[in-house]
Write a protein that holds these residues in place. Structure first.
Motif, PDB file in Angstrom:
ATOM      1  N   CYS A  92       0.821  -1.308   0.121  1.00 54.75           N
ATOM      2  CA  CYS A  92      -0.053   0.099  -0.077  1.00 54.75           C
ATOM      3  C   CYS A  92       0.790   1.267  -0.171  1.00 54.75           C
ATOM      4  O   CYS A  92       0.304   2.403  -0.247  1.00 54.75           O
ATOM      5  CB  CYS A  92      -0.901   0.167   1.333  1.00 54.75           C
ATOM      6  SG  CYS A  92      -0.158   0.019   2.839  1.00 54.75           S
ATOM      7  N   GLY A  93       2.097   1.163   0.277  1.00 55.11           N
ATOM      8  CA  GLY A  93       2.932   2.117   0.269  1.00 55.11           C
ATOM      9  C   GLY A  93       2.896   3.077   1.538  1.00 55.11           C
ATOM     10  O   GLY A  93       3.876   4.095   1.403  1.00 55.11           O
TER      11      GLY A  93
ATOM     12  N   THR B  69       9.907  -9.070  10.443  1.00 56.78           N
ATOM     13  CA  THR B  69       8.745  -9.429   9.665  1.00 56.78           C
ATOM     14  C   THR B  69       8.177  -7.868   9.647  1.00 56.78           C
ATOM     15  O   THR B  69       7.822  -7.274  10.432  1.00 56.78           O
ATOM     16  CB  THR B  69       7.659 -10.371  10.332  1.00 56.78           C
ATOM     17  OG1 THR B  69       8.271 -11.675  10.754  1.00 56.78           O
ATOM     18  CG2 THR B  69       6.546 -10.672   9.748  1.00 56.78           C
ATOM     19  N   HIS B  70       7.527  -7.743   8.565  1.00 60.09           N
ATOM     20  CA  HIS B  70       6.814  -6.526   8.049  1.00 60.09           C
ATOM     21  C   HIS B  70       5.224  -6.962   8.127  1.00 60.09           C
ATOM     22  O   HIS B  70       4.799  -7.780   7.433  1.00 60.09           O
ATOM     23  CB  HIS B  70       7.075  -6.000   6.570  1.00 60.09           C
ATOM     24  CG  HIS B  70       6.363  -4.844   6.130  1.00 60.09           C
ATOM     25  ND1 HIS B  70       6.353  -3.732   6.381  1.00 60.09           N
ATOM     26  CD2 HIS B  70       5.192  -5.128   5.152  1.00 60.09           C
ATOM     27  CE1 HIS B  70       5.387  -3.059   5.854  1.00 60.09           C
ATOM     28  NE2 HIS B  70       4.838  -3.773   5.122  1.00 60.09           N
ATOM     29  N   CYS B  71       4.602  -6.009   9.007  1.00 60.86           N
ATOM     30  CA  CYS B  71       3.187  -6.290   9.452  1.00 60.86           C
ATOM     31  C   CYS B  71       2.675  -4.888   9.216  1.00 60.86           C
ATOM     32  O   CYS B  71       2.499  -3.895   9.963  1.00 60.86           O
ATOM     33  CB  CYS B  71       2.885  -6.775  10.684  1.00 60.86           C
ATOM     34  SG  CYS B  71       3.691  -8.407  10.951  1.00 60.86           S
TER      35      CYS B  71
ATOM     36  N   ARG C  59      -3.018  -4.542   6.326  1.00 62.21           N
ATOM     37  CA  ARG C  59      -2.900  -6.145   7.039  1.00 62.21           C
ATOM     38  C   ARG C  59      -2.057  -6.868   6.095  1.00 62.21           C
ATOM     39  O   ARG C  59      -2.080  -8.379   6.070  1.00 62.21           O
ATOM     40  CB  ARG C  59      -4.150  -6.869   7.109  1.00 62.21           C
ATOM     41  CG  ARG C  59      -5.260  -6.005   8.024  1.00 62.21           C
ATOM     42  CD  ARG C  59      -4.865  -5.658   9.464  1.00 62.21           C
ATOM     43  NE  ARG C  59      -5.585  -5.133  10.044  1.00 62.21           N
ATOM     44  CZ  ARG C  59      -5.492  -4.672  11.376  1.00 62.21           C
ATOM     45  NH1 ARG C  59      -4.485  -4.901  11.797  1.00 62.21           N
ATOM     46  NH2 ARG C  59      -6.506  -3.832  12.098  1.00 62.21           N
ATOM     47  N   PHE C  60      -0.874  -6.377   5.342  1.00 62.32           N
ATOM     48  CA  PHE C  60      -0.082  -7.069   4.596  1.00 62.32           C
ATOM     49  C   PHE C  60       1.105  -7.597   5.416  1.00 62.32           C
ATOM     50  O   PHE C  60       1.765  -6.751   6.265  1.00 62.32           O
ATOM     51  CB  PHE C  60       0.444  -6.464   3.420  1.00 62.32           C
ATOM     52  CG  PHE C  60       1.249  -6.990   2.655  1.00 62.32           C
ATOM     53  CD1 PHE C  60       0.690  -8.089   1.801  1.00 62.32           C
ATOM     54  CD2 PHE C  60       2.683  -6.559   2.246  1.00 62.32           C
ATOM     55  CE1 PHE C  60       1.770  -8.652   0.769  1.00 62.32           C
ATOM     56  CE2 PHE C  60       3.418  -7.522   1.203  1.00 62.32           C
ATOM     57  CZ  PHE C  60       2.928  -8.351   0.509  1.00 62.32           C
ATOM     58  N   VAL C  61       1.531  -8.899   5.465  1.00 67.58           N
ATOM     59  CA  VAL C  61       2.469  -9.541   6.298  1.00 67.58           C
ATOM     60  C   VAL C  61       3.366 -10.233   5.490  1.00 67.58           C
ATOM     61  O   VAL C  61       2.979 -11.049   4.406  1.00 67.58           O
ATOM     62  CB  VAL C  61       1.862 -10.567   7.117  1.00 67.58           C
ATOM     63  CG1 VAL C  61       3.032 -11.185   8.140  1.00 67.58           C
ATOM     64  CG2 VAL C  61       0.771 -10.079   8.046  1.00 67.58           C
ATOM     65  N   ILE C  62       4.700  -9.827   5.371  1.00 66.65           N
ATOM     66  CA  ILE C  62       5.795 -10.330   4.693  1.00 66.65           C
ATOM     67  C   ILE C  62       7.082 -10.453   5.335  1.00 66.65           C
ATOM     68  O   ILE C  62       7.215  -9.626   6.279  1.00 66.65           O
ATOM     69  CB  ILE C  62       5.780  -9.650   3.382  1.00 66.65           C
ATOM     70  CG1 ILE C  62       6.472 -10.317   2.280  1.00 66.65           C
ATOM     71  CG2 ILE C  62       6.439  -8.177   3.395  1.00 66.65           C
ATOM     72  CD1 ILE C  62       6.537  -9.678   0.814  1.00 66.65           C
ATOM     73  N   ASP C  63       8.087 -10.950   4.997  1.00 66.40           N
ATOM     74  CA  ASP C  63       9.462 -10.950   5.448  1.00 66.40           C
ATOM     75  C   ASP C  63       9.948  -9.438   5.218  1.00 66.40           C
ATOM     76  O   ASP C  63       9.835  -8.765   4.190  1.00 66.40           O
ATOM     77  CB  ASP C  63      10.409 -11.795   5.130  1.00 66.40           C
ATOM     78  CG  ASP C  63      11.690 -12.001   5.435  1.00 66.40           C
ATOM     79  OD1 ASP C  63      11.865 -12.198   6.458  1.00 66.40           O
ATOM     80  OD2 ASP C  63      12.568 -11.350   4.770  1.00 66.40           O
TER      81      ASP C  63
ATOM     82  N   LYS D  78      -2.586  -5.417  -5.961  1.00 63.98           N
ATOM     83  CA  LYS D  78      -2.815  -5.528  -4.413  1.00 63.98           C
ATOM     84  C   LYS D  78      -2.499  -7.252  -4.355  1.00 63.98           C
ATOM     85  O   LYS D  78      -3.048  -7.949  -4.892  1.00 63.98           O
ATOM     86  CB  LYS D  78      -4.305  -5.335  -3.951  1.00 63.98           C
ATOM     87  CG  LYS D  78      -4.534  -3.716  -4.062  1.00 63.98           C
ATOM     88  CD  LYS D  78      -3.796  -3.113  -3.094  1.00 63.98           C
ATOM     89  CE  LYS D  78      -4.222  -1.555  -2.973  1.00 63.98           C
ATOM     90  NZ  LYS D  78      -3.475  -0.941  -1.940  1.00 63.98           N
ATOM     91  N   ARG D  79      -1.734  -7.385  -3.268  1.00 63.29           N
ATOM     92  CA  ARG D  79      -1.399  -8.482  -2.810  1.00 63.29           C
ATOM     93  C   ARG D  79      -2.153  -8.855  -1.679  1.00 63.29           C
ATOM     94  O   ARG D  79      -2.721  -8.061  -0.790  1.00 63.29           O
ATOM     95  CB  ARG D  79       0.278  -8.551  -2.377  1.00 63.29           C
ATOM     96  CG  ARG D  79       1.141  -8.377  -3.275  1.00 63.29           C
ATOM     97  CD  ARG D  79       2.559  -8.564  -2.896  1.00 63.29           C
ATOM     98  NE  ARG D  79       3.569  -8.219  -3.791  1.00 63.29           N
ATOM     99  CZ  ARG D  79       3.905  -7.084  -4.378  1.00 63.29           C
ATOM    100  NH1 ARG D  79       3.474  -6.065  -3.650  1.00 63.29           N
ATOM    101  NH2 ARG D  79       4.843  -6.859  -5.289  1.00 63.29           N
ATOM    102  N   LYS D  80      -2.582 -10.519  -1.342  1.00 62.02           N
ATOM    103  CA  LYS D  80      -3.219 -10.848  -0.523  1.00 62.02           C
ATOM    104  C   LYS D  80      -2.242 -10.855   0.733  1.00 62.02           C
ATOM    105  O   LYS D  80      -1.384 -11.437   0.803  1.00 62.02           O
ATOM    106  CB  LYS D  80      -3.886 -12.274  -1.033  1.00 62.02           C
ATOM    107  CG  LYS D  80      -4.985 -12.158  -1.980  1.00 62.02           C
ATOM    108  CD  LYS D  80      -5.459 -13.590  -2.359  1.00 62.02           C
ATOM    109  CE  LYS D  80      -6.622 -13.163  -3.535  1.00 62.02           C
ATOM    110  NZ  LYS D  80      -7.098 -14.426  -3.837  1.00 62.02           N
ATOM    111  N   PRO D  81      -3.038 -10.641   1.794  1.00 58.24           N
ATOM    112  CA  PRO D  81      -2.040 -10.809   3.065  1.00 58.24           C
ATOM    113  C   PRO D  81      -1.821 -12.394   3.291  1.00 58.24           C
ATOM    114  O   PRO D  81      -2.619 -13.196   3.085  1.00 58.24           O
ATOM    115  CB  PRO D  81      -3.051 -10.496   4.313  1.00 58.24           C
ATOM    116  CG  PRO D  81      -3.977  -9.673   3.502  1.00 58.24           C
ATOM    117  CD  PRO D  81      -4.197  -9.849   2.140  1.00 58.24           C
TER     118      PRO D  81
END
Length: 409
Positions: free
Chosen positions: A336-337, A348-350, A355-359, A404-407
């Motif tokens: 989302c920027g 971990t990026h939360c 609500r996007f969760v990624i390393d 858009k990526r899914k969480p």
């Protein structure tokens, strides 16, 4: 410019004469540096002319080939020019004021187009200057028969812990062809993993120094127990130097092979560069090394070496290598920027907004790639090679833009 290297095989007396040539070259370089300090404002040509004055004042310095003396003066001027360049760019911290060279295991003397001869079979080199080191047999995998003698612009003799080597600098551009892959990649280097790319793939950090640390400490203790200026101390120093040399070669071999693999498999490689105030990634890394808890691990990772080889292979294979500033690449959400503040320990990026969760490193690699594509598409890139794909827009041709990526659950 290509550089071929081979190991020299000779007698102990020949090696001692090479040491004399190396010491003389170091003396000429230091003398030129002192002459510049005492006469501020002189330039490169004044230093080159000063070599003849040194040869008259010191007869033993005249034994070194005249072009080798000029090459030593050029080394002094290279250090001076680098200092001037850092001052003009207002680089923060130490500007790198030229220093006098001292004795060290790794040292060298450089010849130009005279002072040496190659045999007809290109397997033996003879040094013909006043030191009369004689002929050495060369051991290496490179064949010089494919190149003419006039293409050899420099011949450098390098002393290392495990022997003496000769390097040939050839005036030949290296260009290789490759098929376009239609793939773009962003790289974020780290300590847990050597790098994480924008596709989520990781490469383990080899930690060459950490693995050899136990053996290095043992050799260092043995060196400390020896008596000063004894033969046993020289042997212990040589064993320790060989071990350090092996670690450095392991580190370089890993960086070269990995950089070549990355460049060959992509049409655009994006990586983190230093901020505008630092100008170079080397300075950014040197600032990070000031963190004493991570200094050893950062130095062992050799990020700057990997970046240099990525740029080199980018020129060889005609692949674009784009450097982007590192600001907020780890903090901004790649989905989302929005900016998400997190400490260095948070891996971990939360994102609380989408609500996007990624390393964390994966998130940074995606941001690096997006910044690189925008840079290429709008303002031009700092690319080292030509771009095989059409990058007129923010995304390469044939690859859909990111939605858009899914969480991740």
């Amino acid at each position: 410019m290509l550089v071929f290297e081979a190991k020299l095989e000779g007698t102990k007396e020949q090696y001692e004469r090479l040491d004399e040539a190396i010491r003389t070259a170091r003396f000429v370089r230091n003398s030129c540096l002192r002459y510049w300090m005492d006469n501020k404002g002189i330039g490169r040509y004044e230093l080159s002319a000063y070599c003849a004055v040194i040869a008259k004042e010191f007869p033993w310095a005249k034994k070194l080939n005249s072009m080798a003396r000029q090459a030593s003066a050029e080394r002094a001027w290279s250090a001076i020019a680098r200092f001037y360049d850092n001052c003009k760019k207002n680089i923060p911290g130490n500007k790198g004021f030229p220093k006098f060279k001292k004795y060290k295991t790794r040292d060298s003397v450089e010849y130009k187009t005279s002072g040496w001869n190659l045999s007809d079979d290109r397997r033996t080199i003879t040094f013909t200057d006043g030191f009369k080191a004689g002929s050495f047999k060369m051991w290496g995998t490179r064949d010089l028969h494919f190149y003419q003698l006039k293409q050899i612009k420099r011949v450098r003799v390098v002393r290392r812990a495990d022997g003496y080597y000769v390097q040939f600098c050839l005036a030949q551009e290296r260009l290789e062809k490759r098929e376009p892959t239609g793939k773009t990649i962003g790289l974020d280097v780290g300590l847990n993993h050597f790098y994480t790319d924008s596709d989520g793939q990781t490469v383990e950090n080899p930690r060459h120094l950490r693995k050899s640390e136990k053996a290095l400490k043992r050799l260092q203790r043995r060196l400390a127990k020896t008596r000063q200026r004894s033969n046993n101390r020289k042997k212990a120093q040589n064993r320790l130097g060989r071990k350090h040399l092996k670690v450095s070669r392991q580190r370089k071999d890993f960086a070269v092979k990995l950089a070549r693999c990355v460049v060959q498999s992509s049409d655009l490689v994006a990586y983190v560069d230093a901020p505008a105030a630092c100008r170079r990634l080397d300075l950014l890394v040197s600032n990070m090394v000031k963190n004493h808890k991570l200094a050893k691990s950062i130095s062992d990772a050799a990020w700057s070496t990997f970046r240099q080889w990525v740029e080199y292979f980018g020129k060889v294979f005609g692949v674009a290598t784009v450097a982007v500033p590192p600001q907020y690449t780890s903090q901004n959400c790649s989905n989302c920027g929005e900016k998400v503040h997190k400490s260095l320990s948070m891996r971990t990026h939360c994102c609380p907004h989408c609500r996007f969760v990624i390393d964390r490193d994966w998130n940074a690699a995606i941001n690096i790639l997006e910044l690189a594509l925008r840079t290429v598409g709008r303002t031009g890139s700092h690319a080292s090679g030509d771009i095989d794909l059409c990058l007129g827009e923010e995304t390469p041709q044939g690859k859909p833009s990111r939605g858009k990526r899914k969480p991740r659950q």
